[in-house]
Motif scaffolding. Structure first.
Motif, PDB file in Angstrom:
ATOM      1  N   ARG A 163      -2.153   0.886   4.116  1.00 13.32           N
ATOM      2  CA  ARG A 163      -2.176   1.445   2.752  1.00 13.32           C
ATOM      3  C   ARG A 163      -1.509   2.823   2.719  1.00 13.32           C
ATOM      4  N   ILE A 164      -1.698   3.607   3.767  1.00 11.75           N
ATOM      5  CA  ILE A 164      -1.015   4.903   3.856  1.00 11.75           C
ATOM      6  C   ILE A 164       0.496   4.694   3.884  1.00 11.75           C
ATOM      7  N   ALA A 165       0.947   3.694   4.660  1.00 10.30           N
ATOM      8  CA  ALA A 165       2.376   3.373   4.700  1.00 10.30           C
ATOM      9  C   ALA A 165       2.884   2.969   3.328  1.00 10.30           C
ATOM     10  N   CYS A 166       2.071   2.237   2.585  1.00  7.57           N
ATOM     11  CA  CYS A 166       2.429   1.823   1.226  1.00  7.57           C
ATOM     12  C   CYS A 166       2.644   3.044   0.333  1.00  7.57           C
ATOM     13  N   HIS A 167       1.765   4.025   0.443  1.00 12.14           N
ATOM     14  CA  HIS A 167       1.913   5.256  -0.341  1.00 12.14           C
ATOM     15  C   HIS A 167       3.198   5.992   0.040  1.00 12.14           C
ATOM     16  N   LEU A 168       3.463   6.091   1.326  1.00 10.56           N
ATOM     17  CA  LEU A 168       4.670   6.791   1.773  1.00 10.56           C
ATOM     18  C   LEU A 168       5.923   6.073   1.287  1.00 10.56           C
ATOM     19  N   ASP A 169       5.921   4.741   1.311  1.00 15.40           N
ATOM     20  CA  ASP A 169       7.064   3.983   0.804  1.00 15.40           C
ATOM     21  C   ASP A 169       7.308   4.301  -0.667  1.00 15.40           C
ATOM     22  N   ALA A 170       6.231   4.334  -1.445  1.00 15.13           N
ATOM     23  CA  ALA A 170       6.358   4.596  -2.883  1.00 15.13           C
ATOM     24  C   ALA A 170       6.841   6.016  -3.146  1.00 15.13           C
ATOM     25  N   ILE A 171       6.325   6.977  -2.405  1.00 12.86           N
ATOM     26  CA  ILE A 171       6.745   8.377  -2.581  1.00 12.86           C
ATOM     27  C   ILE A 171       8.211   8.541  -2.229  1.00 12.86           C
ATOM     28  N   ASP A 172       8.666   7.863  -1.181  1.00 12.78           N
ATOM     29  CA  ASP A 172      10.054   7.991  -0.750  1.00 12.78           C
ATOM     30  C   ASP A 172      11.047   7.479  -1.789  1.00 12.78           C
ATOM     31  N   GLU A 173      10.589   6.681  -2.734  1.00 12.67           N
ATOM     32  CA  GLU A 173      11.469   6.151  -3.776  1.00 12.67           C
ATOM     33  C   GLU A 173      11.729   7.147  -4.894  1.00 12.67           C
ATOM     34  N   LEU A 174      10.974   8.247  -4.936  1.00 11.15           N
ATOM     35  CA  LEU A 174      11.175   9.241  -5.992  1.00 11.15           C
ATOM     36  C   LEU A 174      12.507   9.956  -5.806  1.00 11.15           C
ATOM     37  N   ALA A 175      13.124  10.332  -6.916  1.00 11.36           N
ATOM     38  CA  ALA A 175      14.451  10.940  -6.866  1.00 11.36           C
ATOM     39  C   ALA A 175      14.405  12.414  -6.492  1.00 11.36           C
ATOM     40  N   ARG A 176      13.366  13.127  -6.925  1.00  9.28           N
ATOM     41  CA  ARG A 176      13.322  14.576  -6.728  1.00  9.28           C
ATOM     42  C   ARG A 176      12.696  14.930  -5.374  1.00  9.28           C
ATOM     43  N   PRO A 177      13.424  15.642  -4.512  1.00  9.19           N
ATOM     44  CA  PRO A 177      12.860  16.045  -3.213  1.00  9.19           C
ATOM     45  C   PRO A 177      11.587  16.872  -3.346  1.00  9.19           C
ATOM     46  N   VAL A 215     -13.820   1.994   5.891  1.00  5.18           N
ATOM     47  CA  VAL A 215     -13.020   2.706   4.899  1.00  5.18           C
ATOM     48  C   VAL A 215     -12.149   1.673   4.196  1.00  5.18           C
ATOM     49  N   PHE A 216     -12.307   1.558   2.886  1.00  2.42           N
ATOM     50  CA  PHE A 216     -11.556   0.558   2.137  1.00  2.42           C
ATOM     51  C   PHE A 216     -10.197   1.111   1.723  1.00  2.42           C
ATOM     52  N   PRO A 217      -9.176   0.259   1.727  1.00  2.00           N
ATOM     53  CA  PRO A 217      -7.849   0.728   1.286  1.00  2.00           C
ATOM     54  C   PRO A 217      -7.868   1.364  -0.099  1.00  2.00           C
ATOM     55  N   ARG A 218      -8.748   0.881  -0.974  1.00  2.00           N
ATOM     56  CA  ARG A 218      -8.778   1.464  -2.321  1.00  2.00           C
ATOM     57  C   ARG A 218      -9.209   2.927  -2.288  1.00  2.00           C
ATOM     58  N   SER A 219      -9.930   3.331  -1.224  1.00  2.00           N
ATOM     59  CA  SER A 219     -10.304   4.741  -1.102  1.00  2.00           C
ATOM     60  C   SER A 219      -9.064   5.613  -0.955  1.00  2.00           C
ATOM     61  N   VAL A 220      -8.066   5.101  -0.245  1.00  2.00           N
ATOM     62  CA  VAL A 220      -6.807   5.833  -0.116  1.00  2.00           C
ATOM     63  C   VAL A 220      -6.169   6.001  -1.489  1.00  2.00           C
ATOM     64  N   ASP A 221      -6.131   4.921  -2.274  1.00  2.00           N
ATOM     65  CA  ASP A 221      -5.549   4.969  -3.620  1.00  2.00           C
ATOM     66  C   ASP A 221      -6.297   5.962  -4.505  1.00  2.00           C
ATOM     67  N   GLU A 222      -7.611   5.861  -4.513  1.00  2.00           N
ATOM     68  CA  GLU A 222      -8.424   6.688  -5.411  1.00  2.00           C
ATOM     69  C   GLU A 222      -8.312   8.168  -5.068  1.00  2.00           C
TER      70      GLU A 222
END
Length: 436
Positions: A163-177, A215-222
């Motif tokens: 789930r942490i990797a999922c967050h990093l993937d999504a953040i890396d798609e943003l245009a602004r550094p 630790v549930f993956p949704r805890s990372v999201d929340e």
């Protein structure tokens, strides 16, 4: 070097003042925020020990010079630079740790809060559209970081790491550094809370009954979304700072001081010579956020830090001359060497003061006439031998062209179990003024 535009507010009366940021709070000590209300931006990452921003305000107000610029060679949590922005002082900060460098820059950057909110929504949508991210992102991390069948213990359960990797993937798609940097800082600040370890004492240790802790993956999201929304609220509420620029220099402070601009003031708290490996403290954030690519990078970073610990084998520089107090302490340490938990402690202590002498010499070259150093430092003790850091630094500073304005103990620290555990070690504010 990363340089932001040195812009100032055209309507200073509309700016958020230092007192508004600190809410006029009453602090128990300038060396710790314990017992005082937590300030905006402090919650982005928990720092066990951080000197209070009120020391920067005091330095600006009490300095002999009119302070327009300030340097912190040990950026850490970014307290000095952030306080300077609220005080209307141009900040320069140096940080060797890339994770902390990003955290500092995230705090100092000017943003449009609406744009941040839109990008947060993009990240959340991207996360919700995926079940997990690829663990290949962490392939260079130590094997004990991610749950696997061939490990007896691990820092992150596999589903949490995905789930942490999922967050990093999504953040890396943003245009602004700048937005990517901010959201990664938010994620970095919560990694320990979703892990099987805690940071305590000399580094990290596993939680009690960590094997039974789910630790549930949704805890990372929340947590990520809650922390990010709180950060955007704080950014928006404090966007009108008296000085909105900054200069961030990344790397070895001794080298980077030489390339910094002349300043009126230097305010900082260096690592204490207490054998605390500050790189190891942030080891999880450094690996999980991709700041380290292999063991060599980790070693290079640890070798670039101030000589304040013995956890890594290194060639210690010889102790500087000019302090009888230091000479006596080193002589006493050598006599009790058999009782020390590491035989390299005498060399480490000598190397520490060599490095600090280099720092002070570098600052002397960058300070404007009658400019001042305000440093919060702490004593250490090994096998009953006390290292009087503030007084030794004052001894070394005099031949460089500094006068000692203050040597002001303000609290007694409890030493570690390795150092004896007694509450007898001073934490001290040292103020030096450039006289020639």
């Amino acid at each position: 070097m990363e340089l932001a535009p040195q812009t100032a507010q055209s309507h200073p009366d509309l700016c958020v003042s230092f007192d508004e940021w600190t809410r006029g709070r009453k602090i128990q000590s300038i060396g710790t925020n314990a017992g005082a209300e937590r300030l905006p931006f402090q919650g982005w990452h928990h720092f066990k020990e951080a000197f209070a921003p009120e020391v920067i305000a005091r330095a600006v107000n009490e300095s002999e010079r009119d302070v327009r610029s300030c340097l912190d060679p040990f950026g850490g949590s970014g307290t000095t630079a952030l306080a300077c922005q609220f005080l209307g002082v141009e900040p320069t900060t140096i940080e060797v740790n890339p994770y902390l460098g990003d955290l500092i820059e995230a705090k100092l950057t000017s943003y449009d809060a609406d744009d941040l909110a839109l990008d947060l929504a993009r990240v959340v949508r991207a996360i919700n559209a995926r079940r997990r991210g690829s663990l290949a992102r962490f392939k260079h991390a130590p094997p004990t970081f991610i749950q696997s069948a061939d490990q007896d213990r691990w820092v992150f359960n596999r589903n949490v790491a995905e789930r942490i990797a999922c967050h990093l993937d999504a953040i890396d798609e943003l245009a602004r550094p700048a937005h990517r940097r901010l959201f990664k800082a938010m994620l970095g600040g919560m990694l320990i809370s979703v892990s099987n370890v805690i940071i305590n004492g000399k580094g990290r240790r596993y939680r009690s009954n960590w094997q039974d802790r789910e630790v549930f993956p949704r805890s990372v999201d929340e947590q990520f979304e809650e922390r990010s929304r709180q950060a955007i609220d704080e950014i928006h509420a404090h966007r009108m700072r008296r000085h909105r620029g900054y200069e961030l220099l990344r790397g070895d402070c001794i080298e980077k001081i030489a390339s910094s601009k002349p300043v009126d003031l230097a305010v900082f708290s260096p690592p204490y010579p207490n054998s605390f490996d500050y790189t190891d403290v942030y080891n999880i954030e450094l690996w999980m956020l991709g700041h380290l690519g292999d063991k060599d990078a980790n070693r290079d970073l640890r070798m670039s830090t101030l000589c304040s610990h013995v956890q890594i084998k290194r060639q210690f520089s010889p102790a500087p001359k000019g302090s009888q107090r230091l000479n006596l302490a080193l002589s006493q340490l050598r006599k009790v060497k058999a009782d020390l938990w590491s035989p390299w402690i005498p060399e480490m202590v000598g190397g520490y003061f060599h490095d600090m002498q280099q720092v002070m010499a570098g600052l002397h070259g960058r300070l404007n006439p009658r400019g001042e150093i305000w440093a919060v430092v702490g004593d250490s003790r090994y096998a009953g031998v006390r290292i009087q850091v503030a007084k030794i630094l004052a001894d070394l500073a005099a031949p460089m062209g500094f006068e000692v304005v203050k040597n002001e103990p303000f609290r007694s620290m409890r030493s570690s179990a390795q150092q004896g555990g007694q509450q007898e070690l001073d934490e001290t504010l040292v103020v030096l003024r450039k006289t020639r």
